[in-house]
Design an enzyme around this catalytic site. Structure first.
Site, PDB file in Angstrom:
ATOM      1  N   LEU A  17       0.596  -1.304   0.070  1.00 13.49           N
ATOM      2  CA  LEU A  17      -0.055   0.226   0.102  1.00 13.49           C
ATOM      3  C   LEU A  17       0.827   1.131  -0.042  1.00 13.49           C
ATOM      4  O   LEU A  17       0.533   2.472  -0.522  1.00 13.49           O
ATOM      5  CB  LEU A  17      -1.266   0.133   1.243  1.00 13.49           C
ATOM      6  CG  LEU A  17      -1.913  -1.089   1.238  1.00 13.49           C
ATOM      7  CD1 LEU A  17      -2.723  -1.199   2.619  1.00 13.49           C
ATOM      8  CD2 LEU A  17      -2.564  -1.533   0.144  1.00 13.49           C
ATOM      9  N   ASP A  36      12.886   1.805   3.247  1.00 15.80           N
ATOM     10  CA  ASP A  36      12.908   0.381   3.168  1.00 15.80           C
ATOM     11  C   ASP A  36      13.761  -0.237   3.469  1.00 15.80           C
ATOM     12  O   ASP A  36      14.907   0.042   3.350  1.00 15.80           O
ATOM     13  CB  ASP A  36      12.006   0.200   1.720  1.00 15.80           C
ATOM     14  CG  ASP A  36      11.038  -1.342   2.111  1.00 15.80           C
ATOM     15  OD1 ASP A  36       9.896  -1.014   1.793  1.00 15.80           O
ATOM     16  OD2 ASP A  36      11.577  -2.284   2.229  1.00 15.80           O
ATOM     17  N   ASP A  60      15.828   0.479   8.337  1.00 15.48           N
ATOM     18  CA  ASP A  60      15.209  -0.352   9.551  1.00 15.48           C
ATOM     19  C   ASP A  60      14.661   0.648  10.539  1.00 15.48           C
ATOM     20  O   ASP A  60      15.175   1.260  11.257  1.00 15.48           O
ATOM     21  CB  ASP A  60      16.268  -1.235  10.380  1.00 15.48           C
ATOM     22  CG  ASP A  60      15.694  -2.155  11.300  1.00 15.48           C
ATOM     23  OD1 ASP A  60      14.309  -2.142  11.486  1.00 15.48           O
ATOM     24  OD2 ASP A  60      16.296  -3.002  11.761  1.00 15.48           O
ATOM     25  N   VAL A  61      13.281   0.487  10.350  1.00 13.38           N
ATOM     26  CA  VAL A  61      12.640   1.416  11.262  1.00 13.38           C
ATOM     27  C   VAL A  61      12.517   1.237  12.718  1.00 13.38           C
ATOM     28  O   VAL A  61      12.157   1.956  13.496  1.00 13.38           O
ATOM     29  CB  VAL A  61      11.031   1.554  10.760  1.00 13.38           C
ATOM     30  CG1 VAL A  61      10.708   2.210   9.445  1.00 13.38           C
ATOM     31  CG2 VAL A  61      10.224   0.300  10.873  1.00 13.38           C
ATOM     32  N   SER A 155      -5.047  -0.560  10.900  1.00 11.74           N
ATOM     33  CA  SER A 155      -6.130  -1.678  10.373  1.00 11.74           C
ATOM     34  C   SER A 155      -7.261  -1.814  10.812  1.00 11.74           C
ATOM     35  O   SER A 155      -7.284  -1.230  12.067  1.00 11.74           O
ATOM     36  CB  SER A 155      -4.914  -2.879  10.651  1.00 11.74           C
ATOM     37  OG  SER A 155      -5.642  -4.161  10.432  1.00 11.74           O
ATOM     38  N   TYR A 168      -0.335  -7.369  16.915  1.00 13.02           N
ATOM     39  CA  TYR A 168      -0.747  -6.540  15.730  1.00 13.02           C
ATOM     40  C   TYR A 168      -1.935  -5.728  16.290  1.00 13.02           C
ATOM     41  O   TYR A 168      -1.752  -4.430  15.688  1.00 13.02           O
ATOM     42  CB  TYR A 168      -1.203  -7.422  14.533  1.00 13.02           C
ATOM     43  CG  TYR A 168      -1.405  -6.638  13.139  1.00 13.02           C
ATOM     44  CD1 TYR A 168      -0.272  -6.230  12.580  1.00 13.02           C
ATOM     45  CD2 TYR A 168      -2.651  -6.844  12.773  1.00 13.02           C
ATOM     46  CE1 TYR A 168      -0.643  -5.727  11.583  1.00 13.02           C
ATOM     47  CE2 TYR A 168      -3.160  -6.143  11.784  1.00 13.02           C
ATOM     48  CZ  TYR A 168      -1.887  -5.484  10.873  1.00 13.02           C
ATOM     49  OH  TYR A 168      -2.232  -4.882   9.669  1.00 13.02           O
ATOM     50  N   LYS A 172      -1.471  -1.541  15.936  1.00 13.02           N
ATOM     51  CA  LYS A 172      -2.444  -0.684  14.926  1.00 13.02           C
ATOM     52  C   LYS A 172      -3.384   0.141  15.840  1.00 13.02           C
ATOM     53  O   LYS A 172      -3.796   1.234  15.438  1.00 13.02           O
ATOM     54  CB  LYS A 172      -3.186  -1.623  13.947  1.00 13.02           C
ATOM     55  CG  LYS A 172      -2.192  -2.257  13.005  1.00 13.02           C
ATOM     56  CD  LYS A 172      -1.351  -1.328  12.199  1.00 13.02           C
ATOM     57  CE  LYS A 172      -0.487  -2.119  11.407  1.00 13.02           C
ATOM     58  NZ  LYS A 172       0.083  -0.963  10.529  1.00 13.02           N
ATOM     59  N   PHE A 201      -6.554  -6.078   2.267  1.00 12.21           N
ATOM     60  CA  PHE A 201      -6.207  -5.535   0.834  1.00 12.21           C
ATOM     61  C   PHE A 201      -4.989  -6.181   0.394  1.00 12.21           C
ATOM     62  O   PHE A 201      -4.261  -7.075   1.084  1.00 12.21           O
ATOM     63  CB  PHE A 201      -5.697  -3.900   0.996  1.00 12.21           C
ATOM     64  CG  PHE A 201      -6.563  -2.946   1.034  1.00 12.21           C
ATOM     65  CD1 PHE A 201      -6.658  -2.314  -0.129  1.00 12.21           C
ATOM     66  CD2 PHE A 201      -7.776  -2.812   1.976  1.00 12.21           C
ATOM     67  CE1 PHE A 201      -7.773  -1.026  -0.232  1.00 12.21           C
ATOM     68  CE2 PHE A 201      -8.711  -1.902   1.735  1.00 12.21           C
ATOM     69  CZ  PHE A 201      -8.585  -1.077   0.671  1.00 12.21           C
TER      70      PHE A 201
END
Length: 263
Positions: A17, A36, A60-61, A155, A168, A172, A201
């Site tokens: 996305l 990325d 790397d975040v 999400s 997760y 989110k 998605f």
């Protein structure tokens, strides 16, 4: 926020996305700084878009120094192009499902929980907080004096997460919950904060789903009964960036889908 001649930092920008959003913004005249971990994919996207209005940074975040280097590199690029920072599109994310306690009576490893939180929640905030000092220095635009926009990816799991989605959903849900206070914190600077919460998605993450799981999810969608397409998400992302009245809110993009407790 106008797209043309504005620079947007997009994390997770080499796939899914975030990539669809990057392509759409770029097609409307924006400069794109892609962040990325996948350098090979990132280089391929730059070849596709061209190097005049697109740059790639291997990031790397979960590593704050990695983010800092990318933000600094983007700021230096902006100084050469004159295309001021327009905002952040924080699209980096992981799934990594796991029950809080498994069939062997073993609890979810804390490292597994931390991994998801560190990428999805902490990584998003770290990127935003490191970019903000530059956004606040922008010249205010238009009658409203806008300086920038922050777009986050949550999400539908933030609201109706399923079994195995404790980490997760927490990550989110955290993004959904911080959207309004973030917008309030930044209102004096003319910087907006918006979050999109998609359901199923087509993306790299959902591509790893088995056919049975995917079909089960599609059955609980009201209409259309299919996974959303990346370009449908990107169109909403563009509206979030361009529409000044979208601020401090979470937009569900889910085809009226509400997740059942289990598949």
């Amino acid at each position: 926020m106008h797209l043309q001649n504005r620079t947007f930092i997009i994390s997770g920008g080499s796939s899914g996305l975030a990539l669809a959003t990057a392509r759409l913004l770029h097609s409307h005249g924006a400069y794109i700084s892609l962040l990325d971990m996948n350098a090979e994919a990132g280089d391929a996207i730059i070849s596709e878009l061209g190097s005049v209005r697109a740059r790639f940074h291997e990031v790397d975040v979960t590593d704050t120094d990695s983010i800092a280097a990318a933000v600094q590199g983007t700021v230096e690029w902006v100084q050469t192009t004159g295309a001021a920072l327009g905002g952040v599109v924080a699209g980096a994310g992981v799934g990594n499902p796991g029950l809080i306690i498994d069939k062997n009576n073993e609890p979810l490893p804390l490292a597994a929980f931390d991994f998801v939180i560190n990428v999805n929640l902490r990584g998003t905030i770290d990127l935003i907080r490191q970019t903000l000092p530059y956004l606040t220095q922008n010249e205010p635009l238009g009658a409203d004096g806008e300086r920038g926009v922050l777009l986050m990816f949550a999400s539908s799991a933030a609201f109706d997460g399923q079994m195995g989605q404790v980490a997760y959903a927490a990550s989110k849900g955290g993004l959904a919950s911080l959207t309004l206070p973030l917008a309030r914190d930044l209102s004096r600077f003319g910087i907006r904060a918006v979050t999109i919460a998609p359901s199923l998605f087509e993306s790299g993450m959902t591509a790893m789903m088995g056919a049975k799981v995917r079909q089960s999810l599609e059955r609980v969608m009201e209409w259309p009964k299919r996974a959303g397409k990346p370009d449908e998400f990107a169109r909403v992302a563009r509206e979030c960036i361009e529409n000044p009245m979208l601020n401090g809110t979470v937009i569900r993009l889910d085809g009226a889908m509400r997740m059942p407790s289990k598949l």
